[in-house]
Design a protein around this motif. Sequence first.
Motif, PDB file in Angstrom:
ATOM      1  N   LEU A   1     105.113 -95.018  39.466  1.00  0.00           N
ATOM      2  CA  LEU A   1     105.143 -93.657  40.004  1.00  0.00           C
ATOM      3  C   LEU A   1     103.759 -93.011  39.937  1.00  0.00           C
ATOM      4  O   LEU A   1     103.369 -92.270  40.850  1.00  0.00           O
ATOM      5  N   SER A   2     103.000 -93.298  38.888  1.00  0.00           N
ATOM      6  CA  SER A   2     101.645 -92.755  38.775  1.00  0.00           C
ATOM      7  C   SER A   2     100.749 -93.278  39.887  1.00  0.00           C
ATOM      8  O   SER A   2      99.926 -92.534  40.447  1.00  0.00           O
ATOM      9  N   GLN A   3     100.893 -94.566  40.223  1.00  0.00           N
ATOM     10  CA  GLN A   3     100.122 -95.124  41.333  1.00  0.00           C
ATOM     11  C   GLN A   3     100.458 -94.414  42.643  1.00  0.00           C
ATOM     12  O   GLN A   3      99.564 -94.117  43.455  1.00  0.00           O
ATOM     13  N   ILE A   4     101.733 -94.153  42.856  1.00  0.00           N
ATOM     14  CA  ILE A   4     102.160 -93.459  44.078  1.00  0.00           C
ATOM     15  C   ILE A   4     101.567 -92.056  44.121  1.00  0.00           C
ATOM     16  O   ILE A   4     101.041 -91.611  45.156  1.00  0.00           O
ATOM     17  N   ARG A   5     101.620 -91.357  43.010  1.00  0.00           N
ATOM     18  CA  ARG A   5     101.091 -89.988  42.983  1.00  0.00           C
ATOM     19  C   ARG A   5      99.587 -89.975  43.277  1.00  0.00           C
ATOM     20  O   ARG A   5      99.096 -89.118  44.027  1.00  0.00           O
ATOM     21  N   ARG A   6      98.845 -90.943  42.751  1.00  0.00           N
ATOM     22  CA  ARG A   6      97.399 -90.982  43.003  1.00  0.00           C
ATOM     23  C   ARG A   6      97.087 -91.267  44.473  1.00  0.00           C
ATOM     24  O   ARG A   6      96.044 -90.848  44.990  1.00  0.00           O
ATOM     25  N   ALA A   7      97.962 -91.990  45.161  1.00  0.00           N
ATOM     26  CA  ALA A   7      97.728 -92.324  46.573  1.00  0.00           C
ATOM     27  C   ALA A   7      98.048 -91.167  47.510  1.00  0.00           C
ATOM     28  O   ALA A   7      97.697 -91.215  48.695  1.00  0.00           O
ATOM     29  N   LEU A   8      98.703 -90.129  47.017  1.00  0.00           N
ATOM     30  CA  LEU A   8      99.034 -88.969  47.844  1.00  0.00           C
ATOM     31  C   LEU A   8      97.871 -87.994  47.929  1.00  0.00           C
ATOM     32  O   LEU A   8      97.163 -87.762  46.936  1.00  0.00           O
ATOM     33  N   LYS A   9      97.709 -87.401  49.092  1.00  0.00           N
ATOM     34  CA  LYS A   9      96.783 -86.290  49.219  1.00  0.00           C
ATOM     35  C   LYS A   9      97.316 -85.106  48.401  1.00  0.00           C
ATOM     36  O   LYS A   9      98.522 -85.019  48.143  1.00  0.00           O
ATOM     37  N   PRO A  10      96.446 -84.192  47.977  1.00  0.00           N
ATOM     38  CA  PRO A  10      96.950 -82.985  47.318  1.00  0.00           C
ATOM     39  C   PRO A  10      98.004 -82.300  48.186  1.00  0.00           C
ATOM     40  O   PRO A  10      97.817 -82.129  49.394  1.00  0.00           O
ATOM     41  N   ASP A  11      99.130 -81.968  47.585  1.00  0.00           N
ATOM     42  CA  ASP A  11     100.293 -81.380  48.252  1.00  0.00           C
ATOM     43  C   ASP A  11     101.023 -82.401  49.132  1.00  0.00           C
ATOM     44  O   ASP A  11     101.845 -82.030  49.959  1.00  0.00           O
ATOM     45  N   GLY A  12     100.753 -83.693  48.941  1.00  0.00           N
ATOM     46  CA  GLY A  12     101.518 -84.735  49.616  1.00  0.00           C
ATOM     47  C   GLY A  12     102.852 -84.939  48.920  1.00  0.00           C
ATOM     48  O   GLY A  12     103.036 -84.586  47.748  1.00  0.00           O
ATOM     49  N   LEU A  13     103.801 -85.521  49.641  1.00  0.00           N
ATOM     50  CA  LEU A  13     105.176 -85.634  49.160  1.00  0.00           C
ATOM     51  C   LEU A  13     105.568 -87.084  48.923  1.00  0.00           C
ATOM     52  O   LEU A  13     105.263 -87.965  49.736  1.00  0.00           O
ATOM     53  N   PHE A  14     106.249 -87.309  47.818  1.00  0.00           N
ATOM     54  CA  PHE A  14     106.895 -88.594  47.550  1.00  0.00           C
ATOM     55  C   PHE A  14     108.405 -88.412  47.617  1.00  0.00           C
ATOM     56  O   PHE A  14     108.960 -87.480  47.014  1.00  0.00           O
ATOM     57  N   VAL A  15     109.080 -89.300  48.356  1.00  0.00           N
ATOM     58  CA  VAL A  15     110.538 -89.331  48.411  1.00  0.00           C
ATOM     59  C   VAL A  15     110.972 -90.749  48.074  1.00  0.00           C
ATOM     60  O   VAL A  15     110.511 -91.713  48.703  1.00  0.00           O
ATOM     61  N   GLY A  16     111.829 -90.888  47.082  1.00  0.00           N
ATOM     62  CA  GLY A  16     112.244 -92.228  46.672  1.00  0.00           C
ATOM     63  C   GLY A  16     113.682 -92.281  46.206  1.00  0.00           C
ATOM     64  O   GLY A  16     114.296 -91.242  45.920  1.00  0.00           O
ATOM     65  N   THR A  17     114.216 -93.482  46.166  1.00  0.00           N
ATOM     66  CA  THR A  17     115.539 -93.713  45.587  1.00  0.00           C
ATOM     67  C   THR A  17     115.510 -95.000  44.785  1.00  0.00           C
ATOM     68  O   THR A  17     114.746 -95.923  45.081  1.00  0.00           O
ATOM     69  N   LEU A  18     116.337 -95.046  43.762  1.00  0.00           N
ATOM     70  CA  LEU A  18     116.533 -96.248  42.969  1.00  0.00           C
ATOM     71  C   LEU A  18     117.961 -96.266  42.458  1.00  0.00           C
ATOM     72  O   LEU A  18     118.634 -95.232  42.442  1.00  0.00           O
ATOM     73  N   LEU A  19     118.426 -97.438  42.067  1.00  0.00           N
ATOM     74  CA  LEU A  19     119.770 -97.549  41.514  1.00  0.00           C
ATOM     75  C   LEU A  19     119.785 -97.030  40.090  1.00  0.00           C
ATOM     76  O   LEU A  19     118.868 -97.294  39.302  1.00  0.00           O
TER      77      LEU A  19
END
Length: 294
Positions: free
Chosen positions: A124-142
């Motif tokens: 999740l930290s890797q995903i957050r670093r790849a986002l532009k400031p104010d970029g959005l992450f949407v995910g699902t997991l079991l």
Amino acid sequence: MSPSSGPPVIFDTARRTARLARSDPRFASADFLHARAARNAVDSLDTLLREWPEVADLSAHPGPFAAALAESDAARKVGAVKTSGDRASRAGPGAGPLELPDQSQDLIVSLMSLHWANDLPGALSQIRRALKPDGLFVGTLLGAGTLKELRGVLTEAELEVRGGAQARVSPFADGYDGAALLQRAGFALPVSDVDRVTVRYPDLLALVRDLRAMGETNVLAGGGRPLTRAIVARTAQLYAERHAEPDGRIPATFEIVHLAGWAPHESQQKPAARGSAKMRLADALGVREQSGED
């Protein structure tokens, strides 16, 4: 860094990658959970007055998100969706560096893959670093309630037949820890929600066929003794005895944890009182919660 100081190795990523590849020809026959997760993700985007020119899909099976998006009004707000990473990196999130530059994406989607991460906070930290400031992450997991019926009867059958049992079903994360996981990874305004789905099967073998078609069968690290025919037969018998419905069909529970979080930006509202991050995702994004039986 010594091996002992890193995150524990829970899953065998090489086996997971191979089983995911073998599932491809059959995936369309059992993609209902992925399609449900994709529809929820797209519905969330449709409620937001934003545009996302740079979009990456990290899902192990990226097709459902693109298909749901193509049928939605949200498609006009979303740029071309890139499938990021190779098969291995999408099969085992966080196993290696994310193939996206820092602060390069407006939107990152990861559907039904993160429960295979050996280091979920790190992924999740890797995903957050790849986002532009104010970029959005949407995910699902079991989540933790997934396959609770199978977990119980399989353990009981193996204890009865073999005199001992080992873990056979993945240790899924508790869905209500989702917002805390996003906070730990540095996301702002994190929200989490849980969607429980009950699927009814004629027998255990039908359930196993769907799990194989999804690429969701056991790849816990360390190997272990294979199941015998006697254990499988006893598992099927116990499943029917403990859980069969009046028509003879057996239920299988799947718990889909929906996550959403933003890369921090000075324009964002400040968080409310401690604990408010555990609000329902449906309320936070203004969408209808999905629930019930499929």
